[in-house]
Design a protein around this motif. Structure first.
Motif, PDB file in Angstrom:
ATOM      1  N   SER A 597       0.814  -1.222   0.000  1.00  0.00           N
ATOM      2  CA  SER A 597       0.000   0.000   0.000  1.00  0.00           C
ATOM      3  C   SER A 597       0.840   1.261   0.000  1.00  0.00           C
ATOM      4  O   SER A 597       0.300   2.362   0.051  1.00  0.00           O
ATOM      5  CB  SER A 597      -0.925   0.000   1.223  1.00  0.00           C
ATOM      6  OG  SER A 597      -0.157  -0.054   2.416  1.00  0.00           O
ATOM      7  N   SER A 599       3.041   4.406  -1.172  1.00  0.00           N
ATOM      8  CA  SER A 599       2.923   5.290  -2.330  1.00  0.00           C
ATOM      9  C   SER A 599       4.126   5.136  -3.247  1.00  0.00           C
ATOM     10  O   SER A 599       5.178   4.626  -2.854  1.00  0.00           O
ATOM     11  CB  SER A 599       2.810   6.740  -1.871  1.00  0.00           C
ATOM     12  OG  SER A 599       4.028   7.157  -1.281  1.00  0.00           O
ATOM     13  N   MET A 600       3.966   5.601  -4.488  1.00  0.00           N
ATOM     14  CA  MET A 600       5.059   5.568  -5.445  1.00  0.00           C
ATOM     15  C   MET A 600       6.247   6.385  -4.956  1.00  0.00           C
ATOM     16  O   MET A 600       7.410   5.988  -5.111  1.00  0.00           O
ATOM     17  CB  MET A 600       4.583   6.107  -6.799  1.00  0.00           C
ATOM     18  CG  MET A 600       5.647   6.092  -7.888  1.00  0.00           C
ATOM     19  SD  MET A 600       6.119   4.423  -8.376  1.00  0.00           S
ATOM     20  CE  MET A 600       4.701   3.962  -9.378  1.00  0.00           C
ATOM     21  N   GLU A 602       7.171   6.925  -1.835  1.00  0.00           N
ATOM     22  CA  GLU A 602       7.870   6.194  -0.782  1.00  0.00           C
ATOM     23  C   GLU A 602       8.749   5.097  -1.364  1.00  0.00           C
ATOM     24  O   GLU A 602       9.903   4.924  -0.963  1.00  0.00           O
ATOM     25  CB  GLU A 602       6.863   5.579   0.200  1.00  0.00           C
ATOM     26  CG  GLU A 602       6.222   6.558   1.154  1.00  0.00           C
ATOM     27  CD  GLU A 602       5.295   5.856   2.122  1.00  0.00           C
ATOM     28  OE1 GLU A 602       5.429   6.120   3.334  1.00  0.00           O
ATOM     29  OE2 GLU A 602       4.441   5.069   1.687  1.00  0.00           O
ATOM     30  N   ARG A 603       8.220   4.365  -2.346  1.00  0.00           N
ATOM     31  CA  ARG A 603       8.988   3.282  -2.940  1.00  0.00           C
ATOM     32  C   ARG A 603      10.181   3.819  -3.718  1.00  0.00           C
ATOM     33  O   ARG A 603      11.269   3.251  -3.679  1.00  0.00           O
ATOM     34  CB  ARG A 603       8.076   2.436  -3.838  1.00  0.00           C
ATOM     35  CG  ARG A 603       7.050   1.650  -3.022  1.00  0.00           C
ATOM     36  CD  ARG A 603       6.272   0.662  -3.858  1.00  0.00           C
ATOM     37  NE  ARG A 603       5.229   1.328  -4.642  1.00  0.00           N
ATOM     38  CZ  ARG A 603       5.013   1.104  -5.929  1.00  0.00           C
ATOM     39  NH1 ARG A 603       5.758   0.242  -6.597  1.00  0.00           N
ATOM     40  NH2 ARG A 603       4.041   1.728  -6.556  1.00  0.00           N
ATOM     41  N   ARG A 637       7.925   8.126 -14.311  1.00  0.00           N
ATOM     42  CA  ARG A 637       7.683   9.169 -13.305  1.00  0.00           C
ATOM     43  C   ARG A 637       8.840  10.158 -13.271  1.00  0.00           C
ATOM     44  O   ARG A 637       8.650  11.365 -13.259  1.00  0.00           O
ATOM     45  CB  ARG A 637       7.499   8.517 -11.931  1.00  0.00           C
ATOM     46  CG  ARG A 637       7.480   9.478 -10.774  1.00  0.00           C
ATOM     47  CD  ARG A 637       7.340   8.708  -9.455  1.00  0.00           C
ATOM     48  NE  ARG A 637       7.642   9.559  -8.315  1.00  0.00           N
ATOM     49  CZ  ARG A 637       6.760  10.368  -7.743  1.00  0.00           C
ATOM     50  NH1 ARG A 637       5.541  10.438  -8.216  1.00  0.00           N
ATOM     51  NH2 ARG A 637       7.111  11.094  -6.704  1.00  0.00           N
TER      52      ARG A 637
END
Length: 785
Positions: A597, A599-600, A602-603, A637
């Motif tokens: 779960s 977020s992008m 955070e990853r 991104r």
């Protein structure tokens, strides 16, 4: 002259009430040490009249032997059963079963609505609206049954002892049946809220209506004014005293009251000066002077006369002159002018001080207690006012302002902590410890931060058993599983040399959290325990094993994986590069078998941190693998962000720069992971500073075990002339800095009703892009460790 500035430093909340309206100790008693603390209360210092023939009792026992003077013991009435008053405490289990009322061996019947409401407040004793409804219901159905009235008021005021309006209502219920019982209620009231002008005003009005002996009433006025006479809003009590003496035509006493008022500025200060001059213009000086002042004037006459004669000679009319009311060479008119001039000088000096504090005073919108939160501006004003008064270096003023503040701000731990620290620094440990007792056992007893502060305070003052007890209270009752309490308790045991006890604290906490489903605390507990093992006893392998065990019990998260990377950096060779890389890959590349779960952003940030770690300690194979994975996962991104950023850099419109994507990276940064947040956290390199511990990614402020609910209902029958404040703001805002940045957000079981108010709404994106100056006052003690 009576000095109304003399402070009664024995804090009111722990005074033991021992009788009827007591004679105040002399307010002008000499004090050689401004920090000296009387060990007894006003009531206990004074001698009662040997015989009272007007209905006052010789002694009145506190209910159940404790009464509202038992705050020091943590009883606050609710801890004792009051057989005499027919009251009972709220039982541990709550509900009506613990609140049955006994009379002649029988159980008093309750209406269905009473029983329901008792159950509500038994389950949540901080539900103010429910209490108000219960009081109203009880008053409707009591039908003269004073035992029911006593029970509900005793229980309510044990939780909300600063509600002076309900003390007054309680006394009014008692007064028709027993003046003695009404006095008892008022005595409990002035112990519970001693620095409230209103409660002293109600008490004095009650005494005026009940008693004929003016000396008893004067003593009560003097008791109250010793505490609140310098309060800026004490005008109502002074007015009552002035009116009382005016009715008795005690002109010298009236003049003395005005003189005492001139020592400290209060609201409507000019009105009192005008009234004094009018009094002086209409009464002869002989009526204005007290006996002591007349004697002093006579002594001055003798002294002046002796200065005019040869040494050894005594004028034959010296004795006769000494009885004259005017000084040698001065007419009565001149002496009156001198008398007025002295007070005018006092008035001018007080007006000068008034100009310094009037801004603070006018900013106080709600000087009384209420469960509703205060707005940010008012909270900040209290801090600023306290800052100012502490610089004045007048211990009396400092104590009294803090006590005033803690009526309005009783729900805010930061003010209690500040008071404790201030008293400690000034050498008044009795007052510091008393304030801490009131905070932890009465006013903010369900808020964990005050207990953590108490543990720190006790440890650093040598009370180790008290510090342990404070931590245990948090672990078992206030906020079980509170991460900060676990870490600080273990750190204290380490400082004391009890390393095994410190390790046991972590192990017990981990064992408890393992038994919970989806524990949010467990990942950070593993990380913190591994860090502790490495940093304190130097158990490197055990620290590594703890982190290897953790993924079997926790869901992977960015804070946990950051901690693992950091620990692996600090631990000696060989590095577990492949193991760490595998875990990070599971986190940043989720799949149906391994949902995530996060977020992008955070990853992506964690992937960047791993790249920097591998670049430092890994070989080319692992660096390439991680780099390729990073590009594949985040290239779209990253490209979009770079294109947008490059376009903005070429633009001359500065307003666009202010609105840039806060997550965007600089074109000068490589795709290999030189992202802003990663750079901030890892710039020094792991090998250079092995002790570095990366802060957890920004998370919402840790929610304490619930704070006050904010009932919309106003105080029933709780009249006041004070203006209401503007819309309230979150209580949590004033104490946001208390939370250490190394812990993620943690949600605790909602056991009490101290729920934090909702955060002030603001566009998150705008706040991130444009720094804002917070309007919420910061905590006075951001960190006390």
């Amino acid at each position: 002259m009576v000095d109304s500035e003399t402070v009664v430093t024995q804090s009111p909340a722990i005074m033991e009430y021992s009788g009827s309206i007591a004679q105040a100790a002399p307010a002008d008693a000499p004090t050689t040490d401004s920090n000296a603390i009387p060990q007894e209360s006003y009531a206990n210092n004074a001698a009662f009249e040997a015989k009272m023939d007007i209905g006052l009792p010789h002694t009145i026992q506190g209910a159940g032997g404790g009464g509202y003077g038992s705050f020091a013991n943590g009883d606050a009435v609710s801890g004792a059963s009051h057989a005499e008053n027919g009251t009972a405490s709220i039982s541990e289990g709550g509900g009506a079963a613990g609140l049955q009322l006994m009379e002649g061996g029988s159980v008093r019947a309750m209406s269905a609505e009473e029983e329901r409401l008792w159950n509500v407040v038994g389950a949540n004793s901080l539900d103010f609206d429910a209490w108000v409804t219960l009081i109203d219901e009880t008053e409707k159905v009591a039908e003269g049954n004073i035992l029911k009235i006593r029970r509900v008021y005793d229980a309510f005021l044990a939780e909300f002892p600063l509600c002076y309006g309900y003390w007054k209502k309680y006394a009014e219920h008692e007064a028709p049946g027993s003046t003695e019982k009404a006095v008892e209620v008022y005595e409990h009231a002035v112990q519970a809220v001693t620095y409230s002008v209103d409660i002293w005003l109600h008490y004095c009005r009650f005494a005026i209506n009940k008693y004929e002996d003016p000396d008893i009433i004067r003593r009560l006025f003097e008791r109250g004014l010793a505490y609140v006479g310098t309060d800026y809003l004490s005008y109502s009590l002074w007015d009552e005293y002035i009116e009382f003496e005016y009715k008795h035509q005690e002109w010298s006493r009236l003049a003395m009251i005005y003189t005492r008022i001139f020592e400290n500025p209060i609201l409507y200060f000019d009105k009192y000066y005008s009234s004094f001059k009018e009094l002086a213009a209409n009464r002869p000086l002989s009526e204005l002077r007290t006996a002591d002042e007349a004697a002093a004037a006579a002594a001055s006459l003798v002294s002046e006369a002796s200065d005019n004669v040869t040494e050894g000679e005594v004028p034959s009319d010296a004795v006769e002159q000494s009885s004259k009311p005017v000084s040698a060479g001065l007419t009565e008119a001149e002496e009156l002018e001198k008398y007025i001039a002295i007070r005018e000088e006092m008035y001018k000096k007080a007006k000068e001080f008034d100009s310094k504090i009037v801004g603070f005073e006018t900013a106080i919108g709600r000087p009384y207690f209420h469960v509703k939160p205060l707005n940010a501006a008012e909270l900040e004003n209290w801090h600023n006012y306290l800052n100012f008064i502490e610089k004045e270096d007048d211990f009396s003023k400092v104590v009294k302002l803090y006590e005033r503040c803690l009526i309005a701000c009783a729900n805010y731990p930061e003010y209690w902590m500040r008071y404790v620290k201030c008293m400690e620094m000034r050498g008044s440990m009795d007052l510091a410890e008393n304030a801490l007792v009131r905070a932890t056992q009465v006013f903010v007893k369900r808020q964990p931060e005050i207990h953590l502060f108490a543990a720190w305070f006790k440890e650093h003052n040598g009370d180790i058993s008290g510090a342990r007890a404070a931590y245990e209270l948090v672990h078992t009752e206030i906020s079980p599983g509170l991460l900060e309490a676990i870490i600080k308790h273990a750190n204290m045991e380490r400082r004391l040399g009890n390393l095994e006890d410190a390790l046991s604290i972590y192990e017990q906490a981990i064992a408890i959290e393992k038994g919970k489903e989806h524990s949010q605390t467990l990942p950070v507990l593993f990380a913190q325990y591994a860090r502790f093992l490495y940093m304190a006893p130097g158990k490197e392998e055990k620290a590594r094993n703890i982190l290897m065990e953790a993924p079997e019990h926790v869901q992977l998260s960015k804070p946990f994986l950051e901690a693992m990377i950091s620990m692996e950096t600090m631990l000696p060779l060989p590095k577990r590069i492949e193991y760490v890389d595998t875990l990070v890959e599971k986190f940043i590349v989720p799949n149906p078998d391994n949902p995530n779960s996060a977020s992008m952003a955070e990853r992506e940030e964690l992937s960047s941190i791993l790249l920097e770690f591998l670049d430092l300690v890994g070989d080319a194979k692992f660096v390439k693998k991680a780099y390729d994975r990073h590009l594949k996962t985040f290239i779209n991104r990253t490209s979009a962000i770079l294109k947008k950023r490059l376009g903005e850099d070429l633009s001359s419109d500065k307003s666009k720069l202010a609105k840039a994507d806060p997550a965007a990276t600089s074109p000068a940064q490589s795709l290999a992971g030189a992202y802003p947040s990663a750079q901030n956290q890892w710039t020094a390199g792991y090998a250079v500073q092995p002790q570095a511990w990366p802060p957890v990614a920004p998370a919402p402020v840790q929610q304490w075990n619930p704070s006050y609910t904010q009932p919309a209902a106003a105080y029933g029958g709780y009249g006041t002339t004070y203006p209401q404040t503007s819309a309230p703001v979150p209580q949590a805002g004033t104490y946001a800095n208390y939370q250490p940045t190394t812990y993620p957000a943690q949600v605790y079981p909602q056991q009490q009703s101290y729920a934090q108010p909702a955060a002030v709404s603001a566009p998150v994106a705008a706040a991130a892009a444009t720094p804002q100056v917070s309007t919420v006052p910061q905590a006075y003690y951001g960190s006390y460790y």
